[in-house]
Structure formats: C-alpha cells, structure tokens
Scaffold this motif. Sequence first.
Motif, PDB file in Angstrom:
ATOM      1  N   SER A  13       0.710   3.867   7.326  1.00  0.00           N
ATOM      2  CA  SER A  13       1.477   2.655   7.633  1.00  0.00           C
ATOM      3  C   SER A  13       0.830   1.420   7.014  1.00  0.00           C
ATOM      4  N   LEU A  14       1.578   0.344   7.000  1.00  0.00           N
ATOM      5  CA  LEU A  14       1.059  -0.936   6.544  1.00  0.00           C
ATOM      6  C   LEU A  14      -0.136  -1.345   7.396  1.00  0.00           C
ATOM      7  N   ASN A  15      -0.041  -1.150   8.705  1.00  0.00           N
ATOM      8  CA  ASN A  15      -1.158  -1.501   9.581  1.00  0.00           C
ATOM      9  C   ASN A  15      -2.396  -0.674   9.280  1.00  0.00           C
ATOM     10  N   TYR A  31      -0.902  -9.506  -2.083  1.00  0.00           N
ATOM     11  CA  TYR A  31      -1.394  -8.630  -3.153  1.00  0.00           C
ATOM     12  C   TYR A  31      -0.263  -7.739  -3.665  1.00  0.00           C
ATOM     13  N   ARG A  32       0.560  -7.213  -2.762  1.00  0.00           N
ATOM     14  CA  ARG A  32       1.700  -6.383  -3.166  1.00  0.00           C
ATOM     15  C   ARG A  32       2.646  -7.186  -4.054  1.00  0.00           C
ATOM     16  N   VAL A  41       5.928   3.012  -0.491  1.00  0.00           N
ATOM     17  CA  VAL A  41       7.009   3.990  -0.448  1.00  0.00           C
ATOM     18  C   VAL A  41       8.013   3.494   0.588  1.00  0.00           C
ATOM     19  N   GLU A  42       9.237   3.263   0.166  1.00  0.00           N
ATOM     20  CA  GLU A  42      10.271   2.791   1.081  1.00  0.00           C
ATOM     21  C   GLU A  42      10.713   3.948   1.973  1.00  0.00           C
ATOM     22  N   LEU A  43      10.592   3.781   3.273  1.00  0.00           N
ATOM     23  CA  LEU A  43      10.992   4.818   4.220  1.00  0.00           C
ATOM     24  C   LEU A  43      12.316   4.512   4.904  1.00  0.00           C
ATOM     25  N   VAL A  48       7.917   0.654   5.430  1.00  0.00           N
ATOM     26  CA  VAL A  48       7.253   1.130   4.223  1.00  0.00           C
ATOM     27  C   VAL A  48       5.972   1.850   4.619  1.00  0.00           C
ATOM     28  N   ALA A  49       5.475   2.629   3.683  1.00  0.00           N
ATOM     29  CA  ALA A  49       4.205   3.316   3.869  1.00  0.00           C
ATOM     30  C   ALA A  49       3.505   3.339   2.517  1.00  0.00           C
TER      31      ALA A  49
END
Length: 69
Positions: A13-15, A31-32, A41-43, A48-49
């Motif tokens: 995860s993002l976290n 940064y992204r 990766v779009e979920l 996102v992950a």
Amino acid sequence: MNAANDNEPVLISLNHACRMTSMSRTMLNRYRAEGRFPVAVELGDRRVAFVRAEVQSWIDNKIAARAAA
C-alpha cells in the motif's frame, strides 16, 4: 512466503511504501508526480499499490548514491 512464490511480485500500500521510505504521503506523492519514485499499480478508482521489489530497489539506489557521493 514459500519457495513456490518467492519470485512473484508483492504489492504494498501507499502507507506501507511511506513506512519503508520514511517519507510522508505528501512527499511520496510529490516524488511520484515528478517521476522520481516507482510507478504505482492502479487497483481501483481510488486505490493504488506499489511493487515491493521496486520500492526496495529505489531505497537501495538512494543508499548507493549516498555512498558514491
């Protein structure tokens, strides 16, 4: 993890990516946006992950750059 799936990509995860890098969500998202962090990766619509190995590689490169400086 067992030997059968050691080479399969693992999504985090993002976290979790924030915890791994010690960056805030705001900084990681900056940064992204600047293309300075692995692509997510779009979920779903709002989820996102990241590929754990790519995040770990990014961290390793930061450490290597420090040593080279």
